[in-house]
Write a protein that holds these residues in place. Structure first.
Motif, PDB file in Angstrom:
ATOM      1  N   LYS A  20       0.880  -1.182   0.000  1.00 61.92           N
ATOM      2  CA  LYS A  20       0.000   0.000   0.000  1.00 61.92           C
ATOM      3  C   LYS A  20       0.908   1.220   0.000  1.00 61.92           C
ATOM      4  O   LYS A  20       1.197   1.815   1.026  1.00 61.92           O
ATOM      5  N   ALA A  63       1.420   3.928  -3.149  1.00 62.71           N
ATOM      6  CA  ALA A  63       1.334   4.391  -4.535  1.00 62.71           C
ATOM      7  C   ALA A  63       2.572   5.186  -4.929  1.00 62.71           C
ATOM      8  O   ALA A  63       3.015   5.129  -6.088  1.00 62.71           O
ATOM      9  N   LEU A  99       0.026  -0.094  -4.788  1.00 60.62           N
ATOM     10  CA  LEU A  99      -1.391   0.240  -4.691  1.00 60.62           C
ATOM     11  C   LEU A  99      -1.650   1.463  -3.816  1.00 60.62           C
ATOM     12  O   LEU A  99      -0.970   1.673  -2.810  1.00 60.62           O
ATOM     13  N   SER A 100      -2.650   2.240  -4.193  1.00 65.12           N
ATOM     14  CA  SER A 100      -3.095   3.356  -3.359  1.00 65.12           C
ATOM     15  C   SER A 100      -4.214   2.884  -2.447  1.00 65.12           C
ATOM     16  O   SER A 100      -4.813   1.822  -2.663  1.00 65.12           O
ATOM     17  N   GLY A 128      -7.302   2.644  -4.477  1.00 66.47           N
ATOM     18  CA  GLY A 128      -7.254   1.493  -5.359  1.00 66.47           C
ATOM     19  C   GLY A 128      -7.597   0.200  -4.637  1.00 66.47           C
ATOM     20  O   GLY A 128      -8.303  -0.662  -5.167  1.00 66.47           O
ATOM     21  N   THR A 181       0.912  -0.082 -17.948  1.00 58.28           N
ATOM     22  CA  THR A 181       0.718  -0.341 -16.531  1.00 58.28           C
ATOM     23  C   THR A 181       0.228  -1.770 -16.335  1.00 58.28           C
ATOM     24  O   THR A 181      -0.523  -2.304 -17.141  1.00 58.28           O
ATOM     25  N   ASN A 190      -7.055   5.712 -14.815  1.00 58.34           N
ATOM     26  CA  ASN A 190      -6.511   4.515 -14.186  1.00 58.34           C
ATOM     27  C   ASN A 190      -6.028   4.839 -12.780  1.00 58.34           C
ATOM     28  O   ASN A 190      -5.024   5.524 -12.603  1.00 58.34           O
ATOM     29  N   SER A 197      -4.635   2.921 -10.697  1.00 60.12           N
ATOM     30  CA  SER A 197      -3.383   2.224 -10.392  1.00 60.12           C
ATOM     31  C   SER A 197      -2.306   2.495 -11.431  1.00 60.12           C
ATOM     32  O   SER A 197      -1.481   1.623 -11.731  1.00 60.12           O
ATOM     33  N   ILE A 256       1.657   1.613 -11.056  1.00 63.31           N
ATOM     34  CA  ILE A 256       2.265   0.278 -11.072  1.00 63.31           C
ATOM     35  C   ILE A 256       2.794  -0.002 -12.477  1.00 63.31           C
ATOM     36  O   ILE A 256       2.142  -0.642 -13.302  1.00 63.31           O
TER      37      ILE A 256
END
Length: 420
Positions: A248, A250, A255-256, A259, A361, A373, A375, A378
């Protein structure tokens, strides 16, 4: 013992889950080879029971599909084969209770936001303060940040970056002169931010401008939390798990927080019957209401939401979450919470996902309102594989533990920590 076992499982996950041709290949752990053959019957996902890591990473649940569209699991209730999840369900409930945002803490946050609004309106009377993020969306913990956005509720006009910085500098001057604030700093980033600390209420605040999207996102998550009592606990636990295992983040290409929330919602949408529906399809008029109608609304102010007939326990759903995403074709599909579905990238009509930069991504989670998007950060395969590995490890840990608890996936309760 559980911690040691968790590390053993992680070491069994291959460092590279993909073949040289970059086509998705099966991932089989050492433990899976010796254990999965003993499991009989079906596990609720259309395949014979077995650990997460023994399933193809990517692809549909059975059959051949060139786009590998991930479909909803066919069974009513997700079950952990050969495991009793009562302790896990209880552990999730205890975790939420011990980490929840209490009424007293929220009241302090609310009073701090209203005091900030009063200061801001002395020189910008058209602006109102909106609480955003986990402090209001239903999944807040007692140590959650207090995010605030100031919005012009008269004409909904937006400021340029330079104008926003000047606004926040003026607000900083007012807050310093007020005397009830410390550590007042304006951060001139891509999205300008003011950080301060309300001394009287001991509440740190992060203040942005013109965050209409954040207001709508917060209200949407509020409505999803109101749909079913299982939404909030699952989001809280998955976020804590992701933070514990350092995925976790971003700003580090992972990941945020938002997200993660969308991943949980999508999983709950595709259960049969659904745990939550796609609210953009059934409550669109509420989600696109005037911003003033969403301002700092609380549980009793929310409209009536659909209810679920799904009876799966929290423990079974948590296992199902890890199982689902350990086998999900992230690279080839777009998660669309607004539509309650998965869309193959090749079939997407969204120009934001057709652009070359976003096609690179590894995870594609469509923002329900802007369609961007969520995410997009990533972009490194190493980070994507790290995230994927944690999903596999968590699923395997829950599978191989006869009576799993949150400690099985590396989480402990504050009360358990204080006792040791």
């Amino acid at each position: 013992m559980q911690k040691y076992y968790h590390e053993v499982l992680r070491s069994m996950v291959p460092l590279r889950l993909f073949s040289a041709s970059r086509k998705l290949a099966p991932v089989v752990s050492v433990a899976a080879c010796s254990y999965s053959e003993k499991v009989t019957g079906f596990d609720g996902f259309g395949q014979r029971g077995g650990p997460v890591s023994s399933r193809p990473v990517g692809g549909s649940y059975g059959g051949s599909n060139s786009h590998r569209v991930v479909m909803a699991p066919p069974n009513t209730t997700v079950k952990v084969p050969n495991a009793n999840t009562e302790q896990l369900t209880q552990a999730i409930s205890d975790f939420v209770y011990e980490n929840r945002l209490t009424d007293e803490i929220f009241q302090s946050k609310y009073e701090a936001v209203m005091a900030l609004e009063e200061v801001a309106q002395k020189f910008k009377s058209d602006y109102s303060a909106f609480i955003t993020g986990s402090s209001l969306n239903g999944a807040g913990t007692k140590d959650a940040d207090t995010d605030v956005t100031l919005i012009n509720v008269t004409d909904h006009g937006t400021l340029s970056r330079a104008e926003a910085v000047n606004f926040l500098e003026d607000l900083k001057t007012q807050l310093v002169e007020n005397g009830n604030y410390k550590e007042v700093v304006v951060i001139s980033s891509k999205v300008p931010l003011l950080s301060c600390h309300d001394i009287a209420r001991n509440v740190p605040l992060d203040v942005s401008l013109d965050g209409a999207a954040a207001v709508r996102n917060t209200y949407m998550l509020q409505l999803y939390s109101a749909c079913d009592y299982r939404v909030t606990p699952l989001i809280m636990v998955v976020k804590a798990w992701a933070k514990k295992h350092s995925i976790k983040a971003a700003h580090h290409g992972l990941l945020s927080s938002y997200g993660i929330s969308l991943l949980v919602l999508h999983f709950l949408q595709v259960q049969e019957p659904w745990v939550v529906p796609a609210l953009h399809q059934v409550m669109r008029e509420h989600l696109y209401a005037d911003l003033k109608d969403m301002r700092n609304r609380f549980g009793h102010d929310l409209p009536e939401t659909p209810t679920s007939n799904n009876l799966a326990s929290l423990g079974d759903l948590l296992y199902g979450f890890f199982h689902y995403y350990a086998s999900f074709s992230f690279e080839e599909n777009i998660i669309q919470v607004a539509e309650g579905r998965v869309q193959p990238c090749d079939h997407s009509l969204n120009p934001l996902f057709s652009a070359g930069s976003l096609r690179k991504t590894f995870v594609k989670i469509e923002e329900p309102f802007s369609k961007s998007n969520v995410s997009h950060s990533i972009m490194k395969r190493s980070q994507f594989m790290r995230m994927r590995t944690e999903f596999v490890v968590a699923g395997d840990a829950l599978f191989f533990t006869p009576q799993p608890t949150l400690a099985t996936i590396g989480l402990t309760l504050p009360s358990e920590t204080s006792e040791t």
